[in-house]
Enzyme design. Structure first.
Site, PDB file in Angstrom:
ATOM      1  N   CYS A  11       4.058 -25.257 -26.511  1.00 26.73           N
ATOM      2  CA  CYS A  11       2.872 -24.609 -25.923  1.00 26.73           C
ATOM      3  C   CYS A  11       2.610 -25.267 -24.567  1.00 26.73           C
ATOM      4  O   CYS A  11       3.520 -25.868 -23.988  1.00 26.73           O
ATOM      5  CB  CYS A  11       1.667 -24.677 -26.863  1.00 26.73           C
ATOM      6  N   ASN A  14       0.584 -29.241 -25.813  1.00 26.01           N
ATOM      7  CA  ASN A  14       1.079 -29.939 -27.010  1.00 26.01           C
ATOM      8  C   ASN A  14      -0.034 -30.721 -27.714  1.00 26.01           C
ATOM      9  O   ASN A  14       0.213 -31.761 -28.330  1.00 26.01           O
ATOM     10  CB  ASN A  14       2.270 -30.857 -26.691  1.00 26.01           C
ATOM     11  N   CYS A  16      -2.836 -28.542 -29.131  1.00 31.78           N
ATOM     12  CA  CYS A  16      -3.507 -27.549 -29.996  1.00 31.78           C
ATOM     13  C   CYS A  16      -2.491 -26.726 -30.797  1.00 31.78           C
ATOM     14  O   CYS A  16      -2.308 -26.937 -31.995  1.00 31.78           O
ATOM     15  CB  CYS A  16      -4.401 -26.617 -29.176  1.00 31.78           C
ATOM     16  N   ARG A  17      -1.842 -25.775 -30.137  1.00 31.87           N
ATOM     17  CA  ARG A  17      -1.037 -24.804 -30.889  1.00 31.87           C
ATOM     18  C   ARG A  17       0.282 -25.354 -31.416  1.00 31.87           C
ATOM     19  O   ARG A  17       0.606 -25.184 -32.600  1.00 31.87           O
ATOM     20  CB  ARG A  17      -0.772 -23.564 -30.017  1.00 31.87           C
ATOM     21  N   SER A  18       1.083 -25.996 -30.554  1.00 32.84           N
ATOM     22  CA  SER A  18       2.417 -26.404 -31.037  1.00 32.84           C
ATOM     23  C   SER A  18       2.364 -27.555 -32.052  1.00 32.84           C
ATOM     24  O   SER A  18       3.159 -27.537 -33.002  1.00 32.84           O
ATOM     25  CB  SER A  18       3.382 -26.684 -29.884  1.00 32.84           C
ATOM     26  N   ASP A 127      -4.495 -19.226 -26.703  1.00 32.10           N
ATOM     27  CA  ASP A 127      -4.854 -20.614 -26.408  1.00 32.10           C
ATOM     28  C   ASP A 127      -6.294 -20.866 -26.864  1.00 32.10           C
ATOM     29  O   ASP A 127      -7.223 -20.233 -26.359  1.00 32.10           O
ATOM     30  CB  ASP A 127      -4.730 -20.819 -24.893  1.00 32.10           C
TER      31      ASP A 127
HETATM   32  P1  4NP Z   1      -2.242 -26.020 -26.211  1.00 32.16           P
HETATM   33  O1  4NP Z   1      -3.733 -25.913 -25.630  1.00 32.16           O
HETATM   34  O2  4NP Z   1      -1.338 -25.501 -25.127  1.00 32.16           O
HETATM   35  O3  4NP Z   1      -2.280 -25.128 -27.397  1.00 32.16           O
HETATM   36  O4  4NP Z   1      -2.014 -27.477 -26.539  1.00 32.16           O
HETATM   37  C1  4NP Z   1      -4.125 -26.460 -24.402  1.00 32.16           C
HETATM   38  C2  4NP Z   1      -4.392 -27.797 -24.306  1.00 32.16           C
HETATM   39  C3  4NP Z   1      -4.807 -28.331 -23.101  1.00 32.16           C
HETATM   40  C4  4NP Z   1      -4.939 -27.508 -22.001  1.00 32.16           C
HETATM   41  C5  4NP Z   1      -4.667 -26.162 -22.096  1.00 32.16           C
HETATM   42  C6  4NP Z   1      -4.241 -25.637 -23.308  1.00 32.16           C
HETATM   43  N1  4NP Z   1      -5.379 -28.056 -20.761  1.00 32.16           N
HETATM   44  O5  4NP Z   1      -5.575 -27.284 -19.813  1.00 32.16           O
HETATM   45  O6  4NP Z   1      -5.557 -29.271 -20.665  1.00 32.16           O
END
Ligand code: 4NP
Length: 159
Positions: A11, A14, A16-18, A127
């Site tokens: 993702c 790294n 939240c989703r992955s 997201d």
């Molecule tokens: P992820 O979510 O891609 O599912 O881990 C996010 C985590 C952090 C950010 C964006 C999405 N960020 O902008 O910091």
């Protein structure tokens, strides 16, 4: 024994989703008794959260379903991942575009949208970072369903 099948979830951050996908899929694989045959990891296209634990909301949502992802630590995607992993499964189309750029240069495993393995009408895991708690529940639902489909696909390979 044969080499394990290697699965990488990708993702943006790294956190939240992955890592949720890593935890949920690890649990499905363990329940299927295939932990020795499937190697699972996750990473992010971005560098901002390297070394961090998963987002607290992602940890809590996973734990409500009996899955502990607190021990995971974020790392960034590297081009060699395309040589190492048999499945490189991304959460959304932006991740796909980013990894495809590398794949065009590097070759190796072609990245794919993880939800291609699910049966729902969704193609992307949204997201949840800037939203509320319910976003994390949606993430878990989508990931769980696609995880079942992925496991079926890998079983076909192992057979
Ligand atoms: P992820 O979510 O891609 O599912 O881990 C996010 C985590 C952090 C950010 C964006 C999405 N960020 O902008 O910091």
């Amino acid at each position: 024994m044969a080499e394990p099948v290697k699965v990488l979830f990708v993702c943006l951050g790294n956190i939240c989703r992955s890592p949720t996908a890593e935890g949920v899929f690890r649990s499905l694989v363990a329940q299927a008794g295939l932990a020795d045959q499937i190697y699972i990891d996750s990473c992010g296209t971005g560098h901002w959260h390297i070394g961090k634990s998963p987002d607290t909301r992602a940890q809590e949502a996973a734990l409500r379903r009996g899955i502990d992802i607190s021990g995971l630590r974020a790392r960034q995607f590297s081009p060699e991942d395309l040589d190492t992993f048999d499945y490189v499964l991304v959460m959304d189309r932006q991740n796909l575009a980013d990894i495809k750029d590398v794949w065009h240069q590097n070759g190796g495993t072609r990245p794919a949208l993880f939800l291609e393995y699910g049966r729902s009408a969704h193609h992307e895991v949204p997201d949840p970072y800037y939203g509320g708690e319910e976003g994390f529940e949606t993430v878990l639902d989508l990931i769980n369903e696609a995880g079942e489909g992925l496991l079926a696909d890998i079983r076909g390979r192992l057979a």
